[in-house]
Design a protein around this motif. Structure first.
Motif, short mmCIF file in Angstrom:
data_model
loop_
_atom_site.label_atom_id
_atom_site.label_comp_id
_atom_site.label_asym_id
_atom_site.label_seq_id
_atom_site.Cartn_x
_atom_site.Cartn_y
_atom_site.Cartn_z
N ALA A 68 16.00 -4.13 -42.23
CA ALA A 68 17.15 -4.70 -42.92
C ALA A 68 18.09 -3.61 -43.43
CB ALA A 68 16.68 -5.57 -44.07
N LEU A 69 17.56 -2.43 -43.64
CA LEU A 69 18.38 -1.32 -44.16
C LEU A 69 18.91 -0.42 -43.06
CD1 LEU A 69 16.07 -0.33 -47.13
CD2 LEU A 69 18.19 -1.65 -47.24
N ASP A 70 18.54 -0.69 -41.82
CA ASP A 70 18.87 0.22 -40.73
C ASP A 70 20.32 0.24 -40.30
OD1 ASP A 70 16.64 1.69 -40.28
OD2 ASP A 70 15.83 0.39 -38.73
N VAL A 102 8.76 0.63 -53.12
CA VAL A 102 7.59 1.37 -52.63
C VAL A 102 7.56 1.35 -51.10
CG1 VAL A 102 5.06 1.48 -52.61
CG2 VAL A 102 6.25 1.02 -54.74
N VAL A 103 7.87 0.21 -50.51
CA VAL A 103 7.94 0.13 -49.04
C VAL A 103 8.94 1.14 -48.52
CG1 VAL A 103 8.52 -1.31 -47.04
CG2 VAL A 103 7.23 -2.30 -48.94
N ASP A 110 14.41 7.80 -45.79
CA ASP A 110 15.80 8.14 -45.47
C ASP A 110 16.75 6.99 -45.80
OD1 ASP A 110 14.48 6.76 -43.34
OD2 ASP A 110 16.15 7.24 -42.01
N LYS A 111 16.22 5.83 -46.13
CA LYS A 111 17.04 4.66 -46.46
C LYS A 111 17.08 4.38 -47.96
CE LYS A 111 17.81 3.89 -42.19
NZ LYS A 111 19.06 4.41 -41.65
N GLU A 112 16.55 5.28 -48.79
CA GLU A 112 16.54 5.05 -50.23
C GLU A 112 17.94 4.90 -50.81
OE1 GLU A 112 13.57 6.95 -52.91
OE2 GLU A 112 13.00 8.00 -51.07
N ALA A 113 18.88 5.70 -50.34
CA ALA A 113 20.25 5.61 -50.83
C ALA A 113 20.85 4.25 -50.49
CB ALA A 113 21.11 6.74 -50.26
N LEU A 118 22.44 -1.08 -52.31
CA LEU A 118 22.29 -2.53 -52.22
C LEU A 118 22.00 -3.12 -53.59
CD1 LEU A 118 21.98 -5.10 -50.50
CD2 LEU A 118 19.61 -4.44 -50.14
N LEU A 119 21.13 -2.50 -54.34
CA LEU A 119 20.83 -2.97 -55.69
C LEU A 119 22.07 -2.88 -56.58
CD1 LEU A 119 17.26 -1.50 -56.27
CD2 LEU A 119 17.89 -3.84 -55.66
#
Length: 127
Positions: A68-70, A102-103, A110-113, A118-119
């Protein structure tokens, strides 16, 4: 002598190939599942998590959470997060967000940003 050398070379090639096949996505999935299980249990978001369950849920790529973050987070991730956070009882939203964090940290760091953005877009504030 030549036949012995040929057999030796063949044996080395087979052993090398077997060793190479041993480090597959399966090993990656097992390692990530162990890492995720430890992080999920330690953080308290999934105290009953097991490596087997983590592996079945997330494989070696984080499954739907990372997917979903890709590619197109505006088109894909926002509705995903909106559905998951705004249609649930509020007492569960913080747990859900922390679980998904955590996932992301384990499977797609690399998708934390993107996750944090999104939050922010959702005006999520756990306090």
């Amino acid at each position: 002598m030549r036949d012995l050398l040929r057999r030796g070379a063949l044996l080395v090639a087979v052993v090398g190939l077997a060793a190479g096949c041993g480090s597959t996505n399966e090993d990656t999935a097992d390692g990530l599942a162990s890492d995720f299980t430890k992080a999920a249990v330690d953080s308290g978001v999934a105290p009953e998590m097991t490596p087997e369950l983590a592996k079945s849920l997330y494989g070696d790529d984080g499954g739907a959470v990372c997917a979903a973050l890709d590619d197109q987070p505006d088109d894909v991730a926002l509705p995903w997060a909106w559905t998951r956070t705004h249609r649930m009882p509020s007492e569960h939203v913080e747990d859900l967000v922390e679980y998904d964090r955590v996932v992301v940290e384990v499977y797609c760091p690399d998708k934390e940003a993107t996750f944090n953005a999104l939050l922010d877009d959702l005006n999520y504030d756990p306090d």
